[in-house]
Design an enzyme around this catalytic site. Structure first.
Site, short mmCIF file in Angstrom:
data_model
loop_
_atom_site.label_atom_id
_atom_site.label_comp_id
_atom_site.label_asym_id
_atom_site.label_seq_id
_atom_site.Cartn_x
_atom_site.Cartn_y
_atom_site.Cartn_z
N GLY A 97 0.81 -1.21 0.00
CA GLY A 97 0.00 0.00 0.00
C GLY A 97 0.84 1.25 0.00
O GLY A 97 2.03 1.23 0.33
N ARG A 98 0.22 2.35 -0.40
CA ARG A 98 0.85 3.66 -0.40
C ARG A 98 -0.04 4.63 0.35
O ARG A 98 -1.26 4.56 0.26
CB ARG A 98 1.05 4.19 -1.82
CG ARG A 98 1.97 3.34 -2.70
CD ARG A 98 2.00 3.90 -4.12
NE ARG A 98 2.77 3.09 -5.03
CZ ARG A 98 4.06 3.28 -5.30
NH1 ARG A 98 4.69 4.27 -4.71
NH2 ARG A 98 4.70 2.51 -6.15
N GLY A 99 0.58 5.53 1.08
CA GLY A 99 -0.17 6.56 1.80
C GLY A 99 0.56 7.87 1.74
O GLY A 99 1.61 8.00 1.10
N GLY A 100 -0.01 8.87 2.42
CA GLY A 100 0.62 10.18 2.41
C GLY A 100 1.97 10.18 3.10
O GLY A 100 2.85 10.97 2.77
N MET A 101 2.14 9.28 4.08
CA MET A 101 3.38 9.26 4.86
C MET A 101 4.40 8.27 4.31
O MET A 101 5.60 8.54 4.35
CB MET A 101 3.07 8.88 6.31
CG MET A 101 2.32 9.93 7.09
SD MET A 101 3.36 11.34 7.53
CE MET A 101 4.45 10.59 8.72
N VAL A 104 4.46 0.77 1.91
CA VAL A 104 4.64 -0.48 2.64
C VAL A 104 4.79 -1.62 1.64
O VAL A 104 3.97 -1.77 0.73
CB VAL A 104 3.47 -0.76 3.60
CG1 VAL A 104 3.73 -2.05 4.38
CG2 VAL A 104 3.27 0.40 4.56
N LYS A 119 8.34 -0.82 5.76
CA LYS A 119 7.77 0.51 5.56
C LYS A 119 8.89 1.54 5.43
O LYS A 119 9.87 1.50 6.18
CB LYS A 119 6.86 0.90 6.74
CG LYS A 119 6.18 2.25 6.57
CD LYS A 119 5.21 2.53 7.70
CE LYS A 119 4.52 3.88 7.51
NZ LYS A 119 3.57 4.17 8.60
N ASP A 212 -4.38 8.38 15.18
CA ASP A 212 -5.01 8.18 13.87
C ASP A 212 -5.85 6.89 13.89
O ASP A 212 -5.69 6.01 13.05
CB ASP A 212 -3.96 8.11 12.77
CG ASP A 212 -4.55 8.39 11.38
OD1 ASP A 212 -5.64 9.01 11.31
OD2 ASP A 212 -3.94 8.01 10.38
#
Length: 260
Positions: A97-101, A104, A119, A212
């Site tokens: 997955g990809r996120g703003g931070m 992974v 990560k 969060d």
């Protein structure tokens, strides 16, 4: 208008006789990979063909520099970068997955013969020393937290100024995905929420808050065990007391106290 000397570098050598486009106008570099331009202050896109591949790069023009060196060597994919950083111990398998931070990855620990999650910070945060420092410090601080409903941190790697966090691999769907099938029955929802609150309470007893809490950060395994993941926004209560409580999190899931 500012007079700018733009020099293109490819694989450590000047990129000579290269056709490029800047601001809608066509140019050709000389034998030293240089082209002289007149540009207004601001951001400009440079487009060029290199080895039959169209490359696009951005340059920032201001009166503080008259000579801009632009390295147009093709960038390795993120997967190749991570594989190089991991060395022989971990074998990269896929992106989880990809996120703003961060990003992974799923990987295999060849020594312990188990799957792990790797990560690392993503995008411009990778080059941000303060973000790297916080990422490293939080990983070290949270690593001792061992609880059935928290993802475990196995290791922190710092290679060539890149920081990677080796995490327990969690197989299952997060609550966001499960809720797309419709509302849960009360007993199931209560079973999941109780596990999440146990994890949160445990963090509090150790002096940490997650900051969060949301369905996307709770993964349900096949046996019904819930694991809280993503410590990217976690902070120690001591640090918050010293530095203040800057508001961070996902707005749709923030408490009323955070919103106000």
């Amino acid at each position: 208008m500012l007079n700018i000397r733009l020099q293109l570098i490819h694989e450590a050598s000047p990129l000579a006789n290269c056709d490029l486009k800047v601001g809608g106008s066509d140019f050709v570099t000389n034998g030293d990979g240089i082209v002289d331009l007149e540009l207004v202050e601001g951001q400009h896109q440079v487009s060029m063909w290199v080895d039959e591949t169209m490359l696009k790069r951005k340059i920032i023009v201001d009166d503080s520099k008259s000579h801009i060196i632009l390295d147009v060597t093709p960038r390795p994919t993120l997967e190749l970068v991570v594989e190089r950083l991991l060395g022989e111990r971990y074998k990269l398998k896929s992106i989880l997955g990809r996120g703003g931070m961060g990003v992974v990855f799923k990987a295999e620990d060849r020594v312990l013969n188990r799957l792990v999650a790797i990560k690392m910070l993503s995008g411009e945060l990778e080059g941000n020393q303060e973000a790297q420092r916080i990422f490293l410090e939080e990983g070290r601080s949270l690593a001792p937290l061992v609880h059935p409903n928290l993802v475990a941190i196995h290791d922190i790697l710092n290679v060539d100024s890149h920081t990677l966090m080796v995490l327990e691999f969690i197989s299952g769907d997060n609550l966001d995905a499960l809720l797309k099938n419709g509302p849960m029955d009360e007993k199931t929802a209560l079973r999941y929420v109780l596990q999440m609150t146990r994890a949160i309470a445990f963090m509090h007893t150790r002096g940490f808050i997650h900051r969060d809490i949301k369905p996307g950060n709770a993964v349900v395994q096949a046996d019904g065990t819930v694991k809280m993941i993503d410590f990217g926004l976690a902070r120690s209560l001591e640090e918050l007391d010293q530095k203040g409580t800057s508001v961070r999190g996902t707005p749709a899931y923030m408490s009323p106290e955070q919103i106000t």
